[in-house]
Design a protein around this motif. Structure first.
Motif, mmCIF file in Angstrom:
data_model
loop_
_atom_site.group_PDB
_atom_site.id
_atom_site.type_symbol
_atom_site.label_atom_id
_atom_site.label_comp_id
_atom_site.label_asym_id
_atom_site.label_seq_id
_atom_site.Cartn_x
_atom_site.Cartn_y
_atom_site.Cartn_z
ATOM 1 N N VAL A 100 0.863 -1.182 0.000
ATOM 2 C CA VAL A 100 0.000 0.000 0.000
ATOM 3 C C VAL A 100 0.898 1.230 0.000
ATOM 4 O O VAL A 100 1.747 1.376 0.884
ATOM 5 C CB VAL A 100 -0.915 0.004 1.247
ATOM 6 C CG1 VAL A 100 -1.870 1.191 1.202
ATOM 7 C CG2 VAL A 100 -1.691 -1.299 1.366
ATOM 8 N N PHE A 101 0.728 2.078 -0.996
ATOM 9 C CA PHE A 101 1.563 3.281 -1.108
ATOM 10 C C PHE A 101 0.835 4.463 -0.464
ATOM 11 O O PHE A 101 -0.253 4.837 -0.915
ATOM 12 C CB PHE A 101 1.816 3.617 -2.590
ATOM 13 C CG PHE A 101 2.849 2.745 -3.248
ATOM 14 C CD1 PHE A 101 2.686 1.370 -3.325
ATOM 15 C CD2 PHE A 101 3.992 3.313 -3.816
ATOM 16 C CE1 PHE A 101 3.636 0.567 -3.950
ATOM 17 C CE2 PHE A 101 4.952 2.521 -4.441
ATOM 18 C CZ PHE A 101 4.776 1.142 -4.509
ATOM 19 N N ASN A 102 1.411 5.023 0.566
ATOM 20 C CA ASN A 102 0.821 6.220 1.159
ATOM 21 C C ASN A 102 1.272 7.416 0.313
ATOM 22 O O ASN A 102 2.260 8.078 0.597
ATOM 23 C CB ASN A 102 1.269 6.382 2.613
ATOM 24 C CG ASN A 102 0.362 7.338 3.351
ATOM 25 O OD1 ASN A 102 -0.857 7.276 3.210
ATOM 26 N ND2 ASN A 102 0.943 8.236 4.118
ATOM 27 N N ILE A 103 0.516 7.628 -0.754
ATOM 28 C CA ILE A 103 0.868 8.615 -1.761
ATOM 29 C C ILE A 103 1.074 10.015 -1.144
ATOM 30 O O ILE A 103 2.001 10.725 -1.485
ATOM 31 C CB ILE A 103 -0.270 8.657 -2.820
ATOM 32 C CG1 ILE A 103 -0.337 7.317 -3.548
ATOM 33 C CG2 ILE A 103 -0.151 9.812 -3.782
ATOM 34 C CD1 ILE A 103 0.850 7.013 -4.411
ATOM 35 N N THR A 104 0.180 10.371 -0.236
ATOM 36 C CA THR A 104 0.309 11.657 0.464
ATOM 37 C C THR A 104 -0.493 11.612 1.753
ATOM 38 O O THR A 104 -1.490 10.878 1.843
ATOM 39 C CB THR A 104 -0.196 12.828 -0.406
ATOM 40 O OG1 THR A 104 -0.109 14.040 0.343
ATOM 41 C CG2 THR A 104 -1.638 12.644 -0.868
ATOM 42 N N ASP A 105 -0.061 12.390 2.742
ATOM 43 C CA ASP A 105 -0.856 12.520 3.972
ATOM 44 C C ASP A 105 -1.915 13.597 3.809
ATOM 45 O O ASP A 105 -2.821 13.712 4.618
ATOM 46 C CB ASP A 105 0.050 12.917 5.150
ATOM 47 C CG ASP A 105 0.698 11.700 5.785
ATOM 48 O OD1 ASP A 105 0.156 10.600 5.632
ATOM 49 O OD2 ASP A 105 1.749 11.870 6.425
ATOM 50 N N THR A 132 11.347 7.754 -4.207
ATOM 51 C CA THR A 132 10.882 6.800 -3.187
ATOM 52 C C THR A 132 9.908 5.806 -3.805
ATOM 53 O O THR A 132 9.958 4.595 -3.535
ATOM 54 C CB THR A 132 10.199 7.559 -2.028
ATOM 55 O OG1 THR A 132 11.177 8.372 -1.408
ATOM 56 C CG2 THR A 132 9.583 6.622 -1.003
ATOM 57 N N ALA A 133 9.014 6.325 -4.644
ATOM 58 C CA ALA A 133 8.013 5.455 -5.274
ATOM 59 C C ALA A 133 8.707 4.378 -6.116
ATOM 60 O O ALA A 133 8.336 3.197 -6.068
ATOM 61 C CB ALA A 133 7.070 6.289 -6.135
ATOM 62 N N GLU A 134 9.733 4.781 -6.859
ATOM 63 C CA GLU A 134 10.464 3.821 -7.697
ATOM 64 C C GLU A 134 11.110 2.737 -6.830
ATOM 65 O O GLU A 134 11.028 1.544 -7.121
ATOM 66 C CB GLU A 134 11.528 4.589 -8.506
ATOM 67 C CG GLU A 134 12.190 3.726 -9.544
ATOM 68 C CD GLU A 134 13.129 4.524 -10.451
ATOM 69 O OE1 GLU A 134 12.747 5.619 -10.904
ATOM 70 O OE2 GLU A 134 14.244 4.040 -10.676
ATOM 71 N N LYS A 135 11.698 3.197 -5.737
ATOM 72 C CA LYS A 135 12.344 2.269 -4.801
ATOM 73 C C LYS A 135 11.312 1.287 -4.212
ATOM 74 O O LYS A 135 11.589 0.099 -4.037
ATOM 75 C CB LYS A 135 12.920 3.110 -3.653
ATOM 76 C CG LYS A 135 14.307 2.746 -3.222
ATOM 77 C CD LYS A 135 14.844 3.850 -2.348
ATOM 78 C CE LYS A 135 15.861 3.353 -1.386
ATOM 79 N NZ LYS A 135 16.360 4.386 -0.495
ATOM 80 N N PHE A 356 2.015 -5.086 3.323
ATOM 81 C CA PHE A 356 2.630 -4.032 4.128
ATOM 82 C C PHE A 356 2.284 -2.698 3.476
ATOM 83 O O PHE A 356 1.795 -2.651 2.338
ATOM 84 C CB PHE A 356 4.158 -4.199 4.187
ATOM 85 C CG PHE A 356 4.596 -5.314 5.088
ATOM 86 C CD1 PHE A 356 4.945 -5.072 6.405
ATOM 87 C CD2 PHE A 356 4.650 -6.626 4.624
ATOM 88 C CE1 PHE A 356 5.333 -6.121 7.253
ATOM 89 C CE2 PHE A 356 5.035 -7.673 5.454
ATOM 90 C CZ PHE A 356 5.379 -7.420 6.769
ATOM 91 N N ALA A 357 2.532 -1.622 4.212
ATOM 92 C CA ALA A 357 2.310 -0.290 3.651
ATOM 93 C C ALA A 357 3.622 0.477 3.710
ATOM 94 O O ALA A 357 4.435 0.254 4.612
ATOM 95 C CB ALA A 357 1.236 0.433 4.447
ATOM 96 N N VAL A 358 3.821 1.353 2.725
ATOM 97 C CA VAL A 358 5.067 2.129 2.690
ATOM 98 C C VAL A 358 4.742 3.623 2.764
ATOM 99 O O VAL A 358 3.795 4.097 2.147
ATOM 100 C CB VAL A 358 5.919 1.767 1.440
ATOM 101 C CG1 VAL A 358 5.195 2.052 0.133
ATOM 102 C CG2 VAL A 358 7.260 2.490 1.463
ATOM 103 N N SER A 359 5.544 4.325 3.561
ATOM 104 C CA SER A 359 5.280 5.757 3.776
ATOM 105 C C SER A 359 6.194 6.608 2.902
ATOM 106 O O SER A 359 7.153 6.110 2.297
ATOM 107 C CB SER A 359 5.529 6.108 5.237
ATOM 108 O OG SER A 359 6.923 6.061 5.496
ATOM 109 N N ALA A 360 5.927 7.908 2.886
ATOM 110 C CA ALA A 360 6.747 8.841 2.111
ATOM 111 C C ALA A 360 8.188 8.854 2.602
ATOM 112 O O ALA A 360 9.105 9.147 1.841
ATOM 113 C CB ALA A 360 6.143 10.241 2.198
#
Ligand code: SF4
Ligand code: SF4
Length: 479
Positions: A100-105, A132-135, A356-360
């Motif tokens: 899950v990509f936390n695109i923005t808060d 970060t998104a690419e990673k 899992f979820a990934v943050s900015a």
């Protein structure tokens, strides 16, 4: 000689048919009256060998006692007493399936009940960068091992605020998937306010599954889902979601679904579902708001109302299903599919397992709702998973570690319930959600009744539902 004990079970009846649900196998099948009668001869704690079982059945005057004893054993209603093997996946590496990509808060709404606005333990950052998104995409594929399909979920805040990043991630993940001969799928949860033609076309072209957060007709929706100045968000989203649904329906895109947060009042559920289906949503799912604020939380009486409304909507679903028609009440569909698949859950959801979820800031969390909460950080994109933290979580979160759930008859379906809910309501992430036990037990038992009715009237329908959720049809499960 093998010792047997009675398996935990629930017996339920529908139109003169008797069904049994075996708790630890999540198996449901029909039984004959003589089998039901025989089951009653044994009590839960009793342990007997085959000789003793035969004697007991014979002494009760039941004919064909040998055949009946064999049936009870064959169908695992009487199960061999063997030392419990540890089937835990605590120490195994589990391939990553969903990130899950936390695109923005950031969010352009200011919904009154939003946990994101209120949880002061959450560290807020702005938007995720392209680097970060690419990673993160690389990380997902690198950790997907043998999985041929990965899923990327766009989440926020309101993810469409950062639409350019969504387009970048989608394109990059598609290229990467092609190169690796895998498949990338995408899903987004949006508040619907920013759905322009360009955004809708992009979602359609890239087969992105869209869930819109909408709480019902205007007077219900606007009560909690507002702009910062208190303005109506319903008026803002209505033309946009109509356009989205219309485009997707005309062009044959993925079904658009609605997610309803139920706060304070649950009496409107049937009216809300009708409204959403009329707007063209394929389905709508309802969840009580997760909060400890009594201004929004459903109290015991309101939860009872919600359960009654769930039952009412399930009955309506059944009437449609009997005629081979579809009524988009997500909650009963999900429950029926779970029962039909016979899934035995040791964990309530995929969080911390394949999800899992990934943050900015490139940190990995158990799931999207726990993003930014330091205590549940499970590593980062540069160093990978913090395996010790993941192991510790899995060990504490599995059903075996929740003694309160040990004898519960729905434990392999509920498995203690959502971690985020437990954190808010029980003040501990890995604790069982004891505040809603009675509710969930009654709901699952109602689901079993609906299942039994459907098996009798339109059994093929359950396979159709399962396929709708991406499962293969089940054969030989129902005896
Ligand atoms: S939380 Fe309650 S309903 Fe769920 S498995 Fe545990 S005891 Fe059963
Ligand atoms: S912990 Fe709760 S919110 Fe998070 S994925 Fe599991 S069920 Fe969903």
């Amino acid at each position: 000689m093998i010792t047997y004990k009675q398996a935990d079970h629930i017996i339920f009846k529908e139109s003169d048919h008797i069904f049994i649900f075996l708790v630890s196998e999540s198996a449901i099948f029909e039984i004959e009256p003589k089998i039901e009668k025989t089951i009653k001869l044994f009590n839960k704690s009793e342990q007997s060998n085959k000789k003793e079982i035969l004697k007991k059945i014979k002494d009760a005057g039941i004919k064909n006692y040998q055949e009946i004893a064999d049936t009870l054993i064959k169908r695992r209603i009487l199960t061999p007493l063997i030392e419990k093997k540890n089937i835990s996946c605590v120490y195994n590496k589990i391939p990553l399936k969903t990130l899950v990509f936390n695109i923005t808060d950031r969010c352009n709404l200011s919904c009154l009940y939003c946990y994101h606005n209120k949880d002061n333990k959450i560290e807020k950052t702005d938007s995720m960068t392209f680097a970060t998104a690419e990673k993160a995409v690389d990380f997902l594929f690198d950790n997907s091992d043998a999985n041929k399909k990965v899923t990327i979920v766009f989440f926020g805040g309101e993810p469409v605020i950062n639409f350019d990043l969504i387009t970048f991630i989608t394109g990059y993940a598609q290229k990467k998937a092609k190169k690796l001969q895998k498949k990338a799928e995408f899903a987004i949860t949006t508040n619907g306010t920013l759905l322009t033609e360009k955004v809708i076309d992009f979602f359609y072209q890239n087969k992105i599954g869209v869930t819109v957060s909408i709480d019902g007709p205007q007077e219900i929706h606007d009560k909690f889902r507002q702009f910062a100045d208190g303005g109506s968000s319903y008026k803002a989203i209505l033309p946009k979601i109509k356009n989205l649904i219309n485009k997707f329906q005309t062009k044959g895109g993925k079904p658009v679904v609605a997610r309803v947060t139920v706060a304070k009042n649950a009496a409107h559920l049937p009216q809300t579902l009708e409204h959403l289906l009329k707007l063209g949503f394929a389905e709508a799912g309802f969840g009580p708001v997760t909060t400890d604020n009594p201004a929004y939380q459903l109290n015991t009486d309101e939860m009872k109302i919600m359960l009654n409304k769930f039952k009412e909507l399930s009955d309506k679903f059944l009437r449609y299903a009997d005629e081979d028609k579809f009524y988009g009440f997500t909650n009963i569909i999900d429950l029926l599919v779970l029962l039909h698949q016979g899934e035995v859950k040791n964990y309530p959801c995929g969080a911390g397992l394949g999800l899992f979820a990934v943050s900015a800031e490139e940190k990995l969390y158990l799931c999207q709702r726990l993003i930014g909460n330091k205590a549940f950080c499970m590593g980062n994109l540069s160093d990978g998973f913090d395996t010790e933290a993941v192991k510790k979580f899995r060990k504490k979160a599995e059903l075996n570690a929740k003694p309160e759930c040990g004898l519960c008859e729905v434990r392999y379906i509920c498995a203690g319930g959502c971690y985020h809910e437990a954190l808010i309501r029980e003040k501990k992430l890995t604790k069982a959600n004891l505040h809603y036990c009675e509710w969930i037990k009654e709901w699952i038992k109602y689901g079993l009744k609906i299942y039994g009715k459907l098996i009798l009237k339109n059994p093929d329908y359950l396979n159709k539902l399962s396929m709708l959720r991406g499962h293969s049809p089940v054969t030989g499960h129902i005896i």
